[in-house]
Write a protein that holds these residues in place. Sequence first.
Motif, PDB file in Angstrom:
ATOM      1  N   UNK A 290     -11.063 -10.936   7.155  1.00 17.25           N
ATOM      2  CA  UNK A 290     -11.171 -11.493   5.799  1.00 17.25           C
ATOM      3  C   UNK A 290     -10.482 -12.857   5.688  1.00 17.25           C
ATOM      4  N   UNK A 291     -10.699 -13.672   6.712  1.00 23.18           N
ATOM      5  CA  UNK A 291     -10.177 -15.033   6.709  1.00 23.18           C
ATOM      6  C   UNK A 291      -8.718 -15.171   7.115  1.00 23.18           C
ATOM      7  N   UNK A 292      -8.040 -14.053   7.377  1.00 25.21           N
ATOM      8  CA  UNK A 292      -6.622 -14.105   7.755  1.00 25.21           C
ATOM      9  C   UNK A 292      -6.453 -13.756   9.226  1.00 25.21           C
ATOM     10  N   UNK A 293      -5.452 -14.364   9.845  1.00 25.48           N
ATOM     11  CA  UNK A 293      -5.139 -14.073  11.241  1.00 25.48           C
ATOM     12  C   UNK A 293      -3.901 -13.183  11.324  1.00 25.48           C
ATOM     13  N   UNK A 294      -4.029 -12.094  12.066  1.00 24.19           N
ATOM     14  CA  UNK A 294      -2.917 -11.159  12.250  1.00 24.19           C
ATOM     15  C   UNK A 294      -2.602 -11.096  13.738  1.00 24.19           C
ATOM     16  N   UNK A 295      -1.392 -11.444  14.099  1.00 23.53           N
ATOM     17  CA  UNK A 295      -1.001 -11.372  15.505  1.00 23.53           C
ATOM     18  C   UNK A 295      -0.769  -9.921  15.898  1.00 23.53           C
TER      19      UNK A 295
END
Length: 330
Positions: A290-295
């Motif tokens: 949803x457009x977010x980056x999660x490491x």
Amino acid sequence: MAAFGSVFMPEMAMAQFDGSAWDAATIVPANSISLHPGAHVLHYASTCFEGLKAFRHEDGSVAIFRMDKNIARMLQSSELLSLPKFDPALLSQMIIDIVRHYAADVPTPPGSMYIRPTHIGTEPAIGKAATPTLTSMLYVLLSPVGDYFAGGSRALRLLLEDNARCAPHMGMIKSGGNYASALQPTMQAKAKYQADQVLFCPNGDVQETGAANFLLIDGNEIITKALDTSFLHGVTRDTILTLARDLGMTVSERELTVEELLERAAKPGTEAALSGTAAVLAPVGTLIYQGKEIKVGTGEPGATTAKLRQALNDIQWGKAEDRHGWLTKI
């Protein structure tokens, strides 16, 4: 260096089914296939294939990894696609014969000889959209390869996509159409998000990428979707889970939701990886949703992923005991 799988040995093993019996397998030039333009495979996608590897050991011998498991899966794919049945012994001998023929060309580690058995419907009949092909062809190509991912041990970026990779009843079949259906979403993900792959999660159910199974590693636990008809039952997946159990890890084959994945991924020490014959075990460092980056954990390749990959490579390369009888020496 040539792209993975783009260099082929000049000859291949081939056998044909004429509607009533299989002929004797022979070794022929790799450009020997002659198909009628109305061949069933060209119109109705009656095709399946496998991917396995042969490895050169330090003593100069060559061993094929998990050939029986791949042949069993190809028999299953052929049956589910209503392709003519074949004796597993036929394909086994074809693989051994062509690998033995090119044994001197099997690369040393970390390279290998990629083996691509393929089964296609050959009957010229464009009126058989709802009827199986009566004739077919089996062939086995060889391709000397290095690492699948040019980035080496670089942690991959995955875009989480709500759609399925393919039709749910087709998921456990290793057929070209499944890869074709994943291609456009993957290309779009690369262009828009610089993602390496798409992780398909229909209805929030974490399944697989276009060409590999997905594994989440949380401490001593490894989590992956339980087998069903909706996704490919990877031989490397099975191998990694077996090795994880050997190392004392907890293996959880169950439903994994996107919500749980994102929650666990953000924890320190969490790792994720993609498993496949070509990719072996490739670390995942970033999830895009949803457009977010999660490491994932630190966002870098993890120690457990590296340990599992090394455990697998050591068996393939003849440096560790083959406790499970996975190697076929030729």
